[in-house]
Design a protein around this motif. Sequence first.
Motif, PDB file in Angstrom:
ATOM      1  N   PRO A   1      95.573 -16.037 127.520  1.00 46.06           N
ATOM      2  CA  PRO A   1      96.572 -15.446 126.617  1.00 46.06           C
ATOM      3  C   PRO A   1      96.756 -16.225 125.316  1.00 46.06           C
ATOM      4  O   PRO A   1      96.980 -15.628 124.264  1.00 46.06           O
ATOM      5  CB  PRO A   1      97.854 -15.454 127.461  1.00 46.06           C
ATOM      6  N   GLN A   2      96.646 -17.547 125.384  1.00 46.02           N
ATOM      7  CA  GLN A   2      96.860 -18.344 124.183  1.00 46.02           C
ATOM      8  C   GLN A   2      95.759 -18.147 123.147  1.00 46.02           C
ATOM      9  O   GLN A   2      95.912 -18.540 121.979  1.00 46.02           O
ATOM     10  CB  GLN A   2      96.988 -19.834 124.531  1.00 46.02           C
ATOM     11  N   ASP A   3      94.633 -17.539 123.548  1.00 44.58           N
ATOM     12  CA  ASP A   3      93.531 -17.311 122.627  1.00 44.58           C
ATOM     13  C   ASP A   3      93.491 -15.874 122.110  1.00 44.58           C
ATOM     14  O   ASP A   3      92.515 -15.476 121.456  1.00 44.58           O
ATOM     15  CB  ASP A   3      92.203 -17.654 123.311  1.00 44.58           C
ATOM     16  N   VAL A   4      94.536 -15.113 122.413  1.00 42.69           N
ATOM     17  CA  VAL A   4      94.655 -13.729 121.936  1.00 42.69           C
ATOM     18  C   VAL A   4      95.869 -13.635 121.020  1.00 42.69           C
ATOM     19  O   VAL A   4      96.936 -14.172 121.333  1.00 42.69           O
ATOM     20  CB  VAL A   4      94.799 -12.742 123.104  1.00 42.69           C
ATOM     21  N   ARG A   5      95.735 -12.983 119.885  1.00 50.59           N
ATOM     22  CA  ARG A   5      96.851 -12.831 118.943  1.00 50.59           C
ATOM     23  C   ARG A   5      97.756 -11.697 119.416  1.00 50.59           C
ATOM     24  O   ARG A   5      97.752 -10.589 118.891  1.00 50.59           O
ATOM     25  CB  ARG A   5      96.308 -12.575 117.542  1.00 50.59           C
ATOM     26  N   LEU A   6      98.571 -12.008 120.423  1.00 53.11           N
ATOM     27  CA  LEU A   6      99.409 -10.987 121.039  1.00 53.11           C
ATOM     28  C   LEU A   6     100.468 -10.432 120.086  1.00 53.11           C
ATOM     29  O   LEU A   6     101.009  -9.343 120.323  1.00 53.11           O
ATOM     30  CB  LEU A   6     100.084 -11.540 122.297  1.00 53.11           C
ATOM     31  N   GLU A   7     100.762 -11.149 119.004  1.00 56.73           N
ATOM     32  CA  GLU A   7     101.733 -10.630 118.039  1.00 56.73           C
ATOM     33  C   GLU A   7     101.211  -9.372 117.342  1.00 56.73           C
ATOM     34  O   GLU A   7     102.002  -8.622 116.735  1.00 56.73           O
ATOM     35  CB  GLU A   7     102.088 -11.703 116.994  1.00 56.73           C
ATOM     36  N   LEU A   8      99.896  -9.128 117.458  1.00 50.81           N
ATOM     37  CA  LEU A   8      99.309  -7.937 116.855  1.00 50.81           C
ATOM     38  C   LEU A   8      99.341  -6.732 117.795  1.00 50.81           C
ATOM     39  O   LEU A   8      98.857  -5.651 117.438  1.00 50.81           O
ATOM     40  CB  LEU A   8      97.865  -8.211 116.450  1.00 50.81           C
ATOM     41  N   PHE A   9      99.915  -6.917 118.975  1.00 43.86           N
ATOM     42  CA  PHE A   9      99.925  -5.863 119.985  1.00 43.86           C
ATOM     43  C   PHE A   9     101.335  -5.651 120.511  1.00 43.86           C
ATOM     44  O   PHE A   9     102.195  -6.537 120.408  1.00 43.86           O
ATOM     45  CB  PHE A   9      98.983  -6.224 121.146  1.00 43.86           C
ATOM     46  N   GLU A  10     101.570  -4.480 121.082  1.00 44.48           N
ATOM     47  CA  GLU A  10     102.858  -4.203 121.708  1.00 44.48           C
ATOM     48  C   GLU A  10     102.628  -3.640 123.107  1.00 44.48           C
ATOM     49  O   GLU A  10     101.709  -2.834 123.317  1.00 44.48           O
ATOM     50  CB  GLU A  10     103.668  -3.218 120.864  1.00 44.48           C
ATOM     51  N   PRO A  11     103.434  -4.077 124.071  1.00 44.33           N
ATOM     52  CA  PRO A  11     103.259  -3.569 125.440  1.00 44.33           C
ATOM     53  C   PRO A  11     103.601  -2.087 125.528  1.00 44.33           C
ATOM     54  O   PRO A  11     104.428  -1.577 124.774  1.00 44.33           O
ATOM     55  CB  PRO A  11     104.228  -4.426 126.257  1.00 44.33           C
ATOM     56  N   THR A  12     102.945  -1.401 126.444  1.00 42.30           N
ATOM     57  CA  THR A  12     103.200   0.021 126.659  1.00 42.30           C
ATOM     58  C   THR A  12     103.632   0.240 128.108  1.00 42.30           C
ATOM     59  O   THR A  12     103.601  -0.678 128.932  1.00 42.30           O
ATOM     60  CB  THR A  12     101.950   0.870 126.357  1.00 42.30           C
ATOM     61  N   ASP A  13     104.007   1.473 128.407  1.00 39.32           N
ATOM     62  CA  ASP A  13     104.408   1.819 129.776  1.00 39.32           C
ATOM     63  C   ASP A  13     103.212   2.207 130.644  1.00 39.32           C
ATOM     64  O   ASP A  13     103.375   2.489 131.832  1.00 39.32           O
ATOM     65  CB  ASP A  13     105.400   2.986 129.759  1.00 39.32           C
ATOM     66  N   HIS A  14     102.038   2.221 130.043  1.00 37.63           N
ATOM     67  CA  HIS A  14     100.852   2.670 130.779  1.00 37.63           C
ATOM     68  C   HIS A  14     100.461   1.639 131.839  1.00 37.63           C
ATOM     69  O   HIS A  14     100.597   0.429 131.642  1.00 37.63           O
ATOM     70  CB  HIS A  14      99.699   2.875 129.804  1.00 37.63           C
ATOM     71  N   SER A  15      99.957   2.135 132.968  1.00 38.11           N
ATOM     72  CA  SER A  15      99.400   1.257 134.003  1.00 38.11           C
ATOM     73  C   SER A  15      98.260   1.998 134.688  1.00 38.11           C
ATOM     74  O   SER A  15      98.151   3.221 134.603  1.00 38.11           O
ATOM     75  CB  SER A  15     100.460   0.842 135.025  1.00 38.11           C
ATOM     76  N   SER A  16      97.407   1.260 135.335  1.00 33.71           N
ATOM     77  CA  SER A  16      96.312   1.869 136.087  1.00 33.71           C
ATOM     78  C   SER A  16      96.040   1.022 137.312  1.00 33.71           C
ATOM     79  O   SER A  16      96.404  -0.160 137.373  1.00 33.71           O
ATOM     80  CB  SER A  16      95.049   1.980 135.228  1.00 33.71           C
ATOM     81  N   ARG A  17      95.391   1.651 138.286  1.00 26.59           N
ATOM     82  CA  ARG A  17      95.055   0.952 139.523  1.00 26.59           C
ATOM     83  C   ARG A  17      93.551   0.958 139.730  1.00 26.59           C
ATOM     84  O   ARG A  17      92.871   1.930 139.401  1.00 26.59           O
ATOM     85  CB  ARG A  17      95.744   1.610 140.716  1.00 26.59           C
ATOM     86  N   CYS A  18      93.069  -0.130 140.285  1.00 27.00           N
ATOM     87  CA  CYS A  18      91.646  -0.271 140.575  1.00 27.00           C
ATOM     88  C   CYS A  18      91.504  -0.771 142.012  1.00 27.00           C
ATOM     89  O   CYS A  18      92.197  -1.722 142.399  1.00 27.00           O
ATOM     90  CB  CYS A  18      91.010  -1.265 139.605  1.00 27.00           C
ATOM     91  N   PRO A  19      90.630  -0.156 142.823  1.00 26.27           N
ATOM     92  CA  PRO A  19      90.486  -0.612 144.207  1.00 26.27           C
ATOM     93  C   PRO A  19      89.884  -2.004 144.334  1.00 26.27           C
ATOM     94  O   PRO A  19      89.978  -2.621 145.395  1.00 26.27           O
ATOM     95  CB  PRO A  19      89.558   0.441 144.827  1.00 26.27           C
ATOM     96  N   TYR A  20      89.274  -2.510 143.263  1.00 26.46           N
ATOM     97  CA  TYR A  20      88.645  -3.824 143.308  1.00 26.46           C
ATOM     98  C   TYR A  20      89.484  -4.920 142.666  1.00 26.46           C
ATOM     99  O   TYR A  20      89.282  -6.101 142.956  1.00 26.46           O
ATOM    100  CB  TYR A  20      87.290  -3.780 142.595  1.00 26.46           C
TER     101      TYR A  20
END
Length: 267
Positions: free
Chosen positions: A182-201
Motif C-alpha cells: 500500500p505504501q507504494d501506491v498513490r492511494l490519494e488518487l483513488f476513492e473506495p467504492t461499494d463494489h466487492s467480488s468473490r473468488c473461490p481461490y
Amino acid sequence: MTTHPGARALRATPEGLLWEPSERWVRGRKGDITVVDSRRPVLVWEPGLPVPQYAFPREDVRTDLLRPAEKPHTGLHTGSQVFYDLVAGGEVRPNAAWVFPAEDLAGHIAFEWFLRPERGLDHWYEENEEVFVHPRDPHSRVDAMPSSRHVVVEIDGTVVADTHGPVVLFETSLPPRYYLPPQDVRLELFEPTDHSSRCPYKGTACYWSYRGEAEVPPNVLWSYPDPLPSVAVIKDRLAFYNEVVGLVVDGERLHRPQTPFSAALGR
C-alpha cells in the motif's frame, strides 16, 4: 497395480460434457439446512463454461426438499430435461437443481451455483472452507510469490504506483497480477467504492476507482483484506487490472492482455 481414482483422466459424454470424480467433502446449505453432504461428488464441465460444477450422488442429497420444477428451464445445462425446485426454510427456489442428460451422470443431481446464486444454495463448503462463485478447478493453479521485480503502474501517463516489492500472483489462464505494498501506491488518487467480488481461490475483494479524468473503468484497483490461507501473502496488497493500465515491469512495458474480464472493463 490399482490406479488411484485421482489419477483418472477426464471422461467425455456424447452430449459434450466432461467429468471426473472428486474426493473432496462437499456440503451445500440453504440457511441452516444442509441440503447436500457428499464425500464423492463429481466435477462436471459443460461446453462453453470455463469452470466446473458439482453433481452429487442422489443418496447424498436431501431429495425430500426437491420437487419437480413447475417451469423447468430446459434450455439450460446442455439440454437437461429434469429440473427441481428447492423447497426449504419456507422458501421456494425455482430450478435450483437438475439432472444432466448423460447416462454416466444419471444417478447424480447438480445444483445452481455459478452466476445464479439467487436460485441455488446459500453456502458451499469444500472440507471446512467456504467456497464462493464456483467449485475450484483441480486443473488450475493459483500461486502467489513474493518478488523483487520493479513494477511501475501508469494511468494516462500518471505514475500511480512504483515498487520493488510486489507479490506476483500466477493464475491459470490469466496474466500475472502484481499485488503491491500500500505504501507504494498513490492511494490519494483513488476513492473506495461499494463494489466487492468473490473468488473461490482468493476470497472477497474490495475496490477503488481512479479520481482523475482518464478513461479508465471504475473499480480498477482492488485488495483482499482477508484472503484465503493459500494466498495469505497478498493480504492488504493492491492490484490493478493489467487490461486497462500501463504496466512497466523491470523496464519493459507490457502489452494489455485480452482476458475474460476485458468485456466487462470495456476493453
